[in-house]
Design a protein around this motif. Structure first.
Motif, PDB file in Angstrom:
ATOM      1  N   ALA A  29      -5.035  25.945  11.073  1.00 54.23           N
ATOM      2  CA  ALA A  29      -3.588  26.082  10.918  1.00 54.23           C
ATOM      3  C   ALA A  29      -3.181  27.555  11.002  1.00 54.23           C
ATOM      4  CB  ALA A  29      -3.143  25.488   9.582  1.00 54.23           C
ATOM      5  N   GLY A  30      -4.026  28.430  10.447  1.00 58.74           N
ATOM      6  CA  GLY A  30      -3.758  29.860  10.548  1.00 58.74           C
ATOM      7  C   GLY A  30      -3.823  30.355  11.991  1.00 58.74           C
ATOM      8  N   LEU A  31      -4.765  29.805  12.771  1.00 59.16           N
ATOM      9  CA  LEU A  31      -4.835  30.148  14.187  1.00 59.16           C
ATOM     10  C   LEU A  31      -3.515  29.835  14.886  1.00 59.16           C
ATOM     11  CD1 LEU A  31      -8.372  28.757  15.190  1.00 59.16           C
ATOM     12  CD2 LEU A  31      -7.748  31.139  14.881  1.00 59.16           C
ATOM     13  N   ALA A  32      -2.997  28.639  14.615  1.00 56.50           N
ATOM     14  CA  ALA A  32      -1.733  28.238  15.247  1.00 56.50           C
ATOM     15  C   ALA A  32      -0.557  29.046  14.705  1.00 56.50           C
ATOM     16  CB  ALA A  32      -1.491  26.743  15.027  1.00 56.50           C
ATOM     17  N   ALA A  33      -0.614  29.361  13.406  1.00 56.29           N
ATOM     18  CA  ALA A  33       0.487  30.118  12.796  1.00 56.29           C
ATOM     19  C   ALA A  33       0.629  31.491  13.423  1.00 56.29           C
ATOM     20  CB  ALA A  33       0.256  30.251  11.291  1.00 56.29           C
TER      21      ALA A  33
END
Length: 446
Positions: free
Chosen positions: A153-157
């Protein structure tokens, strides 16, 4: 022998929420520099209009990421994971900072020299990405699935946040002299700060969380050698002679990389196919092949933002149990169905308006994030710590392989129409041949 934290179950240990937040930040830092490069693509198209920056930089980035990841995945059981990840974040920090230095040194001028310099730092991003993504995913694979979900999710954020900031900076600086360059410098400064933050969190804070110490101690007791430096950093004492004897005994019991691959070949293929499709469209097609619309220079930025926002949202959807796809056949069917997006994008770019394109890009991001998290959280279940770490590295290798293949295939959007048009022009309407030079009189655009 390794001193494990009192034998408590993971649910009773403190630090789960803190660990999830740190995993999110580590994921954010793993791609924030690269996503900043993609998001400020309009600046590089202004400096290097003839070099296809979004496509060339992506093509430079991926071979370094893939080759480095292949080497690290092959030797993962012998590599000190702590040093690997610290080196990766340090390289991210230094390379991002040097992009600022390069732009200041050249006063924002174009030309082949600065472009080669940018390409060299982008290559460093690829090496750092392989170190960090494989290392962190392998590390988190023997912990809770929620940790992997938070990391991805952090990658996408990182994409969603950089897109939002790009829209804000474009609106704020658009009317100023060198506004595009000022926005770019702000982007790179923010990325540099987050890379430094990730370096500090991973080095000093994350290893000392009780739940992280529990899982790393458990992995060590199952024969994992890659966590020894992390245990020492967390203050957990080991008796090297006994641990080495137990490691050697258990190493015989663990599945080899080849066995892990054969048992999970469908999951590896899933990730490869997800990113082959996504990167054959994003970002090159969105910058160069969608034509001109009412949004003008805002159009590619809006498309990039739509993809990134829905990619972020979709990575939280598997937390809702009935939305999570756990069937291996179901995952493969859903992933193969995404290839219908290729003709959809082609005909929408040719005949559709900007609303339909935004809808398609949103769906591309939605399926990309959701399916990635479903695969990455399902695959490590049922294995011991060393096997989960090795499998995490193998899956990231196939993910990067899919990205590398996708960015290579992305060039077909340019090459295919140009040569199709040229072949058609080789014959006039009455069947007479025209010269080869006349057939290629104009470059294909859009």
């Amino acid at each position: 022998m390794t001193i494990v934290e009192g034998g408590d179950s993971p649910s009773r240990l403190q630090g789960k929420v803190s660990a999830m937040i740190v995993c999110w930040i580590l994921g954010f830092g793993s791609l924030v520099s690269w996503n900043s490069m993609l998001t400020i693509g309009d600046y590089y198209y202004n400096l290097f209009p003839n070099y296809h920056p979004s496509r060339v930089l992506t093509l430079v980035y991926q071979p370094f990421a893939f080759v480095t990841m292949a080497i690290l995945a092959y030797n993962e059981s012998k590599i000190n994971t702590r040093r690997r990840n610290i080196f990766g974040y340090t390289l991210f920090f230094a390379s991002t900072f040097m992009l600022i230095v390069l732009d200041l040194a050249t006063s924002g001028r174009g030309g082949i020299g600065p472009f080669i310099g940018i390409c060299s730092f982008v290559a460093c991003f690829g090496v750092a990405d392989a170190c960090v993504q494989g290392g962190i995913v392998g590390d988190l694979s023997f912990m809770l699935p929620e940790f992997i979900q938070s990391f991805f999710a952090g990658l996408a954020a990182s994409g969603a946040v950089t897109s939002a900031l790009r829209l804000i900076t474009k609106a704020a600086f658009d009317k100023f002299d060198n506004g595009l360059r000022k926005g770019t410098m702000l982007f790179l400064a923010i990325s540099t700060f987050f890379e430094f933050l990730c370096l500090l969190l991973y080095t000093y804070y994350f290893p000392k969380l009780p739940i992280v110490k529990y899982f790393r101690s458990k992995a060590a007791s199952e024969g994992a050698k890659t966590v020894k430096a992390d245990l020492v950093a967390a203050g957990i004492q080991t008796k090297d002679s006994f641990l080495q004897h137990e490691d050697n005994a258990r190493q015989v019991e663990r599945l080899s990389n080849k066995q892990l691959f054969l048992q999970n070949i469908d999951y590896a293929l899933d990730l490869y196919l997800i990113y082959v499709l996504t990167l054959s469209i994003f970002p090159g097609f969105l910058y160069e092949n969608t034509g001109e619309h009412q949004l003008g220079t805002w159009y590619p930025l809006v498309l990039i933002a739509a993809y990134n926002v829905w990619d972020l949202i979709s990575r939280y959807l598997p937390l809702v149990k009935f939305l999570k796809i756990e069937s291996r056949k179901g995952l493969m069917i859903a992933i193969l169905s995404r290839f219908l997006l290729i003709p959809a994008f082609y005909f929408t770019a040719k005949y559709g308006d900007q609303g339909w394109m935004i809808l398609l890009v949103s769906f591309l991001g939605l399926t990309n994030g959701h399916l990635t998290v479903c695969v990455m959280t399902a695959a490590p279940k049922g294995y011991k710590g060393p096997e989960q770490n090795a499998l995490g590295n193998l899956l990231v290798l196939f993910l990067l392989g899919g990205i590398f293949s996708g960015v290579s295939l992305d060039w077909l959007w340019l090459i295919g129409p140009e040569y199709s048009r040229a072949l058609l022009k080789l014959f006039s309407r009455n069947g007479n041949m025209i010269s080869r030079e006349d057939a290629f009189d104009k470059p294909y655009v859009g």
